[in-house]
Design a protein around this motif. Sequence first.
Motif, PDB file in Angstrom:
ATOM      1  N   ARG A 236       0.834  -1.207   0.000  1.00  0.00           N
ATOM      2  CA  ARG A 236       0.000   0.000   0.000  1.00  0.00           C
ATOM      3  C   ARG A 236       0.869   1.256   0.000  1.00  0.00           C
ATOM      4  O   ARG A 236       0.561   2.238  -0.678  1.00  0.00           O
ATOM      5  CB  ARG A 236      -0.933  -0.019   1.206  1.00  0.00           C
ATOM      6  N   ILE A 237       1.952   1.237   0.769  1.00  0.00           N
ATOM      7  CA  ILE A 237       2.846   2.398   0.798  1.00  0.00           C
ATOM      8  C   ILE A 237       3.484   2.623  -0.568  1.00  0.00           C
ATOM      9  O   ILE A 237       3.527   3.756  -1.073  1.00  0.00           O
ATOM     10  CB  ILE A 237       3.934   2.210   1.877  1.00  0.00           C
ATOM     11  N   LEU A 238       3.975   1.551  -1.183  1.00  0.00           N
ATOM     12  CA  LEU A 238       4.616   1.672  -2.492  1.00  0.00           C
ATOM     13  C   LEU A 238       3.634   2.207  -3.539  1.00  0.00           C
ATOM     14  O   LEU A 238       3.980   3.100  -4.340  1.00  0.00           O
ATOM     15  CB  LEU A 238       5.169   0.325  -2.930  1.00  0.00           C
ATOM     16  N   LEU A 239       2.402   1.681  -3.532  1.00  0.00           N
ATOM     17  CA  LEU A 239       1.404   2.142  -4.489  1.00  0.00           C
ATOM     18  C   LEU A 239       1.008   3.590  -4.234  1.00  0.00           C
ATOM     19  O   LEU A 239       0.837   4.374  -5.178  1.00  0.00           O
ATOM     20  CB  LEU A 239       0.168   1.242  -4.432  1.00  0.00           C
ATOM     21  N   THR A 240       0.881   3.957  -2.956  1.00  0.00           N
ATOM     22  CA  THR A 240       0.510   5.336  -2.626  1.00  0.00           C
ATOM     23  C   THR A 240       1.595   6.312  -3.079  1.00  0.00           C
ATOM     24  O   THR A 240       1.297   7.382  -3.636  1.00  0.00           O
ATOM     25  CB  THR A 240       0.263   5.478  -1.118  1.00  0.00           C
ATOM     26  N   ILE A 241       2.857   5.952  -2.864  1.00  0.00           N
ATOM     27  CA  ILE A 241       3.955   6.806  -3.328  1.00  0.00           C
ATOM     28  C   ILE A 241       3.889   6.966  -4.850  1.00  0.00           C
ATOM     29  O   ILE A 241       3.972   8.086  -5.384  1.00  0.00           O
ATOM     30  CB  ILE A 241       5.315   6.201  -2.921  1.00  0.00           C
ATOM     31  N   GLY A 242       3.723   5.840  -5.554  1.00  0.00           N
ATOM     32  CA  GLY A 242       3.655   5.900  -7.009  1.00  0.00           C
ATOM     33  C   GLY A 242       2.499   6.747  -7.505  1.00  0.00           C
ATOM     34  O   GLY A 242       2.643   7.544  -8.441  1.00  0.00           O
ATOM     35  N   VAL A 243       1.335   6.603  -6.851  1.00  0.00           N
ATOM     36  CA  VAL A 243       0.153   7.349  -7.279  1.00  0.00           C
ATOM     37  C   VAL A 243       0.310   8.845  -6.982  1.00  0.00           C
ATOM     38  O   VAL A 243      -0.076   9.697  -7.800  1.00  0.00           O
ATOM     39  CB  VAL A 243      -1.104   6.778  -6.600  1.00  0.00           C
ATOM     40  N   LEU A 244       0.888   9.188  -5.837  1.00  0.00           N
ATOM     41  CA  LEU A 244       1.098  10.608  -5.522  1.00  0.00           C
ATOM     42  C   LEU A 244       2.077  11.246  -6.511  1.00  0.00           C
ATOM     43  O   LEU A 244       1.898  12.398  -6.923  1.00  0.00           O
ATOM     44  CB  LEU A 244       1.615  10.753  -4.091  1.00  0.00           C
TER      45      LEU A 244
END
Length: 336
Positions: A133-141
């Motif tokens: 979730r952290i990796l995806l959130t960073i990528g999306v931001l």
Amino acid sequence: MKAGSRLRLIGYFLGFAGAGLLTALIVREGTARVLAALAAASWAVPVVAAINIPRMFCDGAAWLALVPRPDQPPLLMAVWIRWVGGSVNDLLPSARLGGDILTARLATIRCGLPPTLAAAIAVVNMTISVTMRILLTIGVLLLIAGVTGLAHLYLPTVLAGLIALMAVLGFYLAQRFGLSRLVTGLISRVRNFSKWSLVIQSGVNFDDTVRRLYSRLSALLLCALFWIGSWLAGCIETWVALFALGIHTSFIVALIVETVGQSLRSAFFIVPAGLGIFEGGMVMICSLLGISGDVALALSLIRRAREALFSGPGLIVWQFVEARRVLRRVTQGTAS
């Protein structure tokens, strides 16, 4: 007042506050416009609900991948367990930890998994899901910064992501080195050490089980892949709902909306079901992407309808399971 009662009162207060925020958002964007958009897209509710079925299977398969083969229950049982546990995560203020704890409990009750193994799987599964979730959130931001031209978001996003990943890495290292072994030295100084020996041994067994789970690299990768599959199914749900609301946009936009919405719910876990928080996040991110507030609220309400269809019954099933266990104990006590 007991701590449990205080927590319940806080939960009720935040739930009412979230409902108030949701009501204020609907009034602000125009109740008639929100209801009209929702009515026009009502056909999306059963479609989104149907898409949620493979999502449930991905959740169950992700958990099942971590279970060693000799102890693996059938896939349908794993899906059922994760469905009930996921219902707690969706509707109760549990930081997604409550669902993992309930999953471990149901795995012990209904599948006969040893409690130590079930708890270790819950910890490893939570570590993987938080990391993803952290990796995806960073990528999306970072994607949002690129799409909207908000270049000033790059640096704080990277810094916040690195801090979050370092925290997860610390948690992982603590598991690898043994959480129980870290406190054994302190407990061993207790004067009456013999009373703690069983607890210490259980902790050591738990640490060993966690390390064995982490040594199964293929199982960890399979769990992560199924987690991604579940996330993509959620993105498809959002994409279909946006299409039904007249927003014919790319899948990337649905990906951004879904990820930000779920990340906000996880961050504000203390609010039951993320009520008001999820809707406010939808309005915020959709406005950055050129989607009107009434459509964003209608989108969030379609997702709420899906939760009511799946997560509400999940909570009822959980209470039924617990009630049966209590009744069985009472019956056995009366018979003896």
